[in-house]
Motif scaffolding. Structure first.
Motif, PDB file in Angstrom:
ATOM      1  N   SER A 177       9.153   1.386  10.129  1.00  0.00           N
ATOM      2  CA  SER A 177       7.691   1.251  10.144  1.00  0.00           C
ATOM      3  C   SER A 177       7.260   0.223  11.183  1.00  0.00           C
ATOM      4  O   SER A 177       6.240   0.399  11.856  1.00  0.00           O
ATOM      5  CB  SER A 177       7.168   0.882   8.748  1.00  0.00           C
ATOM      6  N   VAL A 178       8.058  -0.815  11.336  1.00  0.00           N
ATOM      7  CA  VAL A 178       7.734  -1.844  12.331  1.00  0.00           C
ATOM      8  C   VAL A 178       7.899  -1.268  13.737  1.00  0.00           C
ATOM      9  O   VAL A 178       7.041  -1.456  14.610  1.00  0.00           O
ATOM     10  CB  VAL A 178       8.630  -3.095  12.124  1.00  0.00           C
ATOM     11  N   ALA A 179       8.990  -0.522  13.948  1.00  0.00           N
ATOM     12  CA  ALA A 179       9.236   0.065  15.272  1.00  0.00           C
ATOM     13  C   ALA A 179       8.121   1.051  15.633  1.00  0.00           C
ATOM     14  O   ALA A 179       7.619   1.067  16.766  1.00  0.00           O
ATOM     15  CB  ALA A 179      10.593   0.777  15.287  1.00  0.00           C
ATOM     16  N   GLN A 219      -1.750  -0.247  10.146  1.00  0.00           N
ATOM     17  CA  GLN A 219      -2.272  -1.093   9.062  1.00  0.00           C
ATOM     18  C   GLN A 219      -1.146  -1.860   8.398  1.00  0.00           C
ATOM     19  O   GLN A 219      -0.219  -1.276   7.830  1.00  0.00           O
ATOM     20  CB  GLN A 219      -3.027  -0.254   8.018  1.00  0.00           C
ATOM     21  N   VAL A 220      -1.221  -3.172   8.501  1.00  0.00           N
ATOM     22  CA  VAL A 220      -0.238  -4.044   7.858  1.00  0.00           C
ATOM     23  C   VAL A 220      -0.844  -4.502   6.541  1.00  0.00           C
ATOM     24  O   VAL A 220      -1.860  -5.197   6.530  1.00  0.00           O
ATOM     25  CB  VAL A 220       0.072  -5.267   8.755  1.00  0.00           C
ATOM     26  N   ALA A 235       8.937  -9.667  11.110  1.00  0.00           N
ATOM     27  CA  ALA A 235       9.715  -8.508  11.553  1.00  0.00           C
ATOM     28  C   ALA A 235       9.207  -8.019  12.904  1.00  0.00           C
ATOM     29  O   ALA A 235       9.991  -7.619  13.771  1.00  0.00           O
ATOM     30  CB  ALA A 235       9.641  -7.398  10.510  1.00  0.00           C
ATOM     31  N   MET A 236       7.906  -8.052  13.107  1.00  0.00           N
ATOM     32  CA  MET A 236       7.355  -7.635  14.395  1.00  0.00           C
ATOM     33  C   MET A 236       7.802  -8.587  15.492  1.00  0.00           C
ATOM     34  O   MET A 236       8.218  -8.155  16.570  1.00  0.00           O
ATOM     35  CB  MET A 236       5.834  -7.616  14.339  1.00  0.00           C
ATOM     36  N   LEU A 237       7.714  -9.867  15.223  1.00  0.00           N
ATOM     37  CA  LEU A 237       8.114 -10.856  16.233  1.00  0.00           C
ATOM     38  C   LEU A 237       9.576 -10.657  16.622  1.00  0.00           C
ATOM     39  O   LEU A 237       9.937 -10.744  17.800  1.00  0.00           O
ATOM     40  CB  LEU A 237       7.889 -12.276  15.711  1.00  0.00           C
ATOM     41  N   ALA A 238      10.407 -10.346  15.616  1.00  0.00           N
ATOM     42  CA  ALA A 238      11.828 -10.165  15.900  1.00  0.00           C
ATOM     43  C   ALA A 238      12.053  -8.959  16.804  1.00  0.00           C
ATOM     44  O   ALA A 238      12.913  -8.980  17.688  1.00  0.00           O
ATOM     45  CB  ALA A 238      12.596  -9.998  14.588  1.00  0.00           C
ATOM     46  N   GLN A 239      11.263  -7.890  16.602  1.00  0.00           N
ATOM     47  CA  GLN A 239      11.470  -6.676  17.405  1.00  0.00           C
ATOM     48  C   GLN A 239      10.788  -6.745  18.773  1.00  0.00           C
ATOM     49  O   GLN A 239      11.147  -6.012  19.677  1.00  0.00           O
ATOM     50  CB  GLN A 239      10.965  -5.446  16.638  1.00  0.00           C
ATOM     51  N   ASP A 261      -1.950   5.858  11.461  1.00  0.00           N
ATOM     52  CA  ASP A 261      -0.822   6.432  12.194  1.00  0.00           C
ATOM     53  C   ASP A 261       0.463   5.659  11.962  1.00  0.00           C
ATOM     54  O   ASP A 261       1.549   6.225  12.026  1.00  0.00           O
ATOM     55  CB  ASP A 261      -1.163   6.455  13.685  1.00  0.00           C
ATOM     56  N   ALA A 262       0.308   4.370  11.716  1.00  0.00           N
ATOM     57  CA  ALA A 262       1.507   3.557  11.507  1.00  0.00           C
ATOM     58  C   ALA A 262       1.262   2.523  10.418  1.00  0.00           C
ATOM     59  O   ALA A 262       0.884   1.391  10.702  1.00  0.00           O
ATOM     60  CB  ALA A 262       1.909   2.872  12.814  1.00  0.00           C
ATOM     61  N   PRO A 263       1.477   2.911   9.146  1.00  0.00           N
ATOM     62  CA  PRO A 263       1.367   1.904   8.081  1.00  0.00           C
ATOM     63  C   PRO A 263       2.595   0.993   8.102  1.00  0.00           C
ATOM     64  O   PRO A 263       3.715   1.478   8.288  1.00  0.00           O
ATOM     65  CB  PRO A 263       1.326   2.740   6.797  1.00  0.00           C
ATOM     66  N   VAL A 264       2.374  -0.286   7.940  1.00  0.00           N
ATOM     67  CA  VAL A 264       3.491  -1.226   7.784  1.00  0.00           C
ATOM     68  C   VAL A 264       3.272  -1.897   6.437  1.00  0.00           C
ATOM     69  O   VAL A 264       2.348  -2.686   6.271  1.00  0.00           O
ATOM     70  CB  VAL A 264       3.509  -2.278   8.920  1.00  0.00           C
TER      71      VAL A 264
END
Ligand code: ADP
Ligand code: TZD
Length: 597
Positions: free
Chosen positions: A226-228, A334-335, A362-366, A349-352
């Motif tokens: 989901s993060v990707a 949407q986080v 997790a976003m910062l890591a990716q 389109d992209a639920p987190v």
């Protein structure tokens, strides 16, 4: 600490038992038993709850006394609704459920609006109400303050529990705490019948029955996919935008959220209570270009904000849609901690799904080190809009009309908040709300506390009291004169506890404005106007606080500076142009009557 006291065993009609000192003294102490009062107090203390907001009476008077004696801070209000609002915002500020304590039926109902409002706003709170005798309530035999409170509370809160036996108090409190703060936070109702309090059980067994809740709000880690998926969308956006909501402020992930915004270079909009999560003066803030960025953006990431009415449901003209119900061209990320929030208004389109702290980490890591900044055309276009709008606002703010208006008064408040960035800013009203939100910059997270998701009037003094008590700092409350009226009597509470609250009433003699007349020419005033030039400051003086009436920005500045310097309860009655407001402030469009005009 007074922990173990035995009291009378069950009283047949505890709800009608005399609530007097002599009755209490008559109960013979023993050292081997503990009663419901003390089990409840110990259960709360065990879980780090150190403050109760409430209003005493049968059957909870003794609970407030014993709680205070045990070292819990008990803040006693003049109306339960205000105690409830205080508890809910204490929950928002601390991530611990705020406790509101009330008597049965009418007290419970008075607290219920605050409970429902807490649930709507995702604030963790527990409404603890005493209730009448079950057998009588269930047979509808007409007990003192009879009401089936549990049934009434259920649809208005996240969960509702009743405890009938002293040995279950520990479980009841633990369940209430977990339900309030885990997942999407919200309001919980805990029903405690009068008979429970004097029930005594073996002290050792009682102690053993209490639960210190382990990990009450567990982290919820988002899936890597989901993060990707979200980052892929964001990376390829031409006109990305981040919207920060009060969920992001609640999460207390301030440093990581700031890093995410700054690393990605994406412009952001703070929702009202997310103002100050990054300083409003941050160069990536697109707040001054809101009506430009919403329709123009192509990918929008919501962090702890819902696509409800406050964001025009993610569709319609605000978002570049061709008609009121048409979707714009945006893709949404949407986080949010609530998995069912996605797709509630438009396609996500992209639920987190996860807690914001974990999601942002997790976003910062990716993201890594080589994140491509958003296209400069997008940033330049926003910069251009911002400059224009800021210049226009500066021009309006520099005017000094007589009488004062919202702008010239709020220009002063803007300076005072800038000089006191740690002060809490409580805000309610219609024009008083909308203008303050857009004019007064915030510099620190969770300092702006306002009417939230419902646009509810009445939170003013309750929020101010809680901010002063749990936030232990100066409070500035900017109030419409109508808004203030909903909780005005609590200035006595502010004075009684000597709280550093400076209330500023932007007084335009009515709801929205004060210049309407009765079209019939009859003696009754028009429905939206109040007594002209009312002297609200005298209310504060009546209880020993400082009251000041001001008619110019200079006088307002001096009064606010004095209030903050002294820390004394102060009410500044700022007289402004009675024709200065608009019907419903910025949401005139939602008002059917105004629409027809
Ligand atoms: P605003 O009014 O500022 O737009 P909302 O109240 O509409 O904000 O949205 C807040 C959102 O934040 C809710 O959907 C809620 O589920 C979510 N939320 C609250 N706390 C957390 C958290 N710790 N982690 C993730 N999401 C959260
Ligand atoms: N009751 C409750 C609990 N919430 C509400 N929002 C309202 C009524 C309706 N309402 C608004 O939405 S704003 C407002 C009311 C009564 C007051 C506006 O007047 P004000 O502010 O004096 O507080 P301005 O600055 O004069 O607009």
């Amino acid at each position: 600490m007074e922990t173990v006291t035995a009291t009378r065993k069950e009283t047949p009609h505890a709800s009608s038992a005399p609530d007097t000192a002599s009755a209490r003294e008559a109960s013979a102490p023993s050292t081997q038993e503990i009663d419901g009062f003390h089990l409840l107090i110990d259960a709360l203390k065990e879980n780090g709850i150190d403050t109760i907001f409430g209003l005493p009476g049968i059957p909870i008077s003794d609970l407030t006394r014993k709680a205070q004696a045990s070292g819990i801070r008990v803040i006693s209000f003049r109306h339960e609704q205000n105690a409830g609002y205080a508890a809910s915002i204490a929950g928002y500020l601390t991530q611990k459920p705020g406790i509101c304590l009330t008597v049965s039926a009418p007290g419970f109902l008075n607290g219920l609006t605050a409970l429902a409002n807490a649930t709507t706003n995702c604030f963790p709170m527990i409404l603890v109400s005493g209730s009448s005798e079950r057998e009588i309530v269930d047979l509808q035999q007409g007990d003192y303050e009879e009401m089936d409170q549990l049934a009434i509370a259920k649809p208005l809160c996240k969960a509702a529990f009743r405890v009938l036996h002293a040995e279950d108090i520990g479980i009841g409190v633990a369940r209430a705490i977990r339900a309030a703060v885990s997942g999407r936070p919200g309001g919980i109702y805990l029903d405690l019948p009068a008979k429970l309090f004097p029930q005594a059980i073996d002290a050792e067994a009682g102690k053993h029955s209490l639960i210190k809740v382990v990990d009450p709000a567990p982290r919820q880690i988002p899936s890597n996919e989901s993060v990707a998926r979200a980052l892929e969308l964001l990376k390829n956006a031409a006109r990305p935008l981040i919207i920060l909501g009060k969920g992001a402020a609640y999460a207390q992930a301030d440093a990581d959220i700031r890093t995410l915004i700054e690393k990605t270079g994406i412009p952001y909009l703070p929702m009202s209570m997310a103002k100050g999560l990054l300083p409003d003066t941050h160069e990536q803030s697109a707040a001054a270009a809101r009506s430009f960025v919403l329709p123009e953006s192509d990918v929008v990431m919501l962090i702890g904000a819902r696509l409800n009415w406050l964001l025009s449901h993610g569709k319609g003209k605000t978002w570049g849609g061709a008609s009121p119900k048409a979707w714009g061209g945006q893709k949404f990320i949407q986080v949010d901690i609530s998995p069912t929030e996605a797709d509630s208004n438009v396609r996500i389109d992209a639920p987190v799904v996860g807690d914001i702290g974990s999601c942002v980490k997790a976003m910062l890591a990716q993201i890594g080190a080589n994140w491509r900044q958003p296209p400069s055309e997008w940033l330049d276009a926003i910069g251009e809009r911002k400059r224009k709008n800021v210049a226009k606002m500066a021009e309006t703010l520099s005017k000094n009309p007589t009488p004062m208006n919202f702008h010239s008064a709020l220009n002063v408040v803007r300076d005072i908040v800038k000089a006191n960035p740690d002060a809490y800013l409580v805000n309610e009203g219609a024009n008083a709300l909308d203008f303050t939100r857009s004019i007064v910059d915030m510099y620190k997270p969770r300092k702006r506390l306002d009417v939230g998701t419902w646009g509810i009037m009445g939170i003013g003094m309750g929020f101010s009291i809680a901010a002063a008590v749990v936030g232990k700092g100066q409070v500035i409350a900017i109030e419409g004169d109508s808004a203030f009226g909903f909780s005005g009597m609590e200035v006595e509470t502010i004075c009684r506890y000597g709280l550093p609250v400076c209330v500023v009433i932007l007084n335009n003699n009515g709801v929205y404005r004060g210049d309407e007349v009765n079209p019939t020419g009859g003696p009754d005033p028009a429905p939206l106007v109040f007594v002209k030039d009312a002297r609200y400051e005298k209310l504060m003086e009546a209880f020993g606080g400082v009251g000041v009436q001001v008619t110019t920005p200079d006088e307002l500045r001096k009064a606010m500076e004095d209030a903050i310097r002294s820390g004394k309860p102060t009410l500044v009655n700022a007289m402004i142009d009675e024709g200065a407001g608009t019907e419903s402030g910025r949401i005139t469009g939602l008002n059917p009557t105004a629409k027809k005009k």
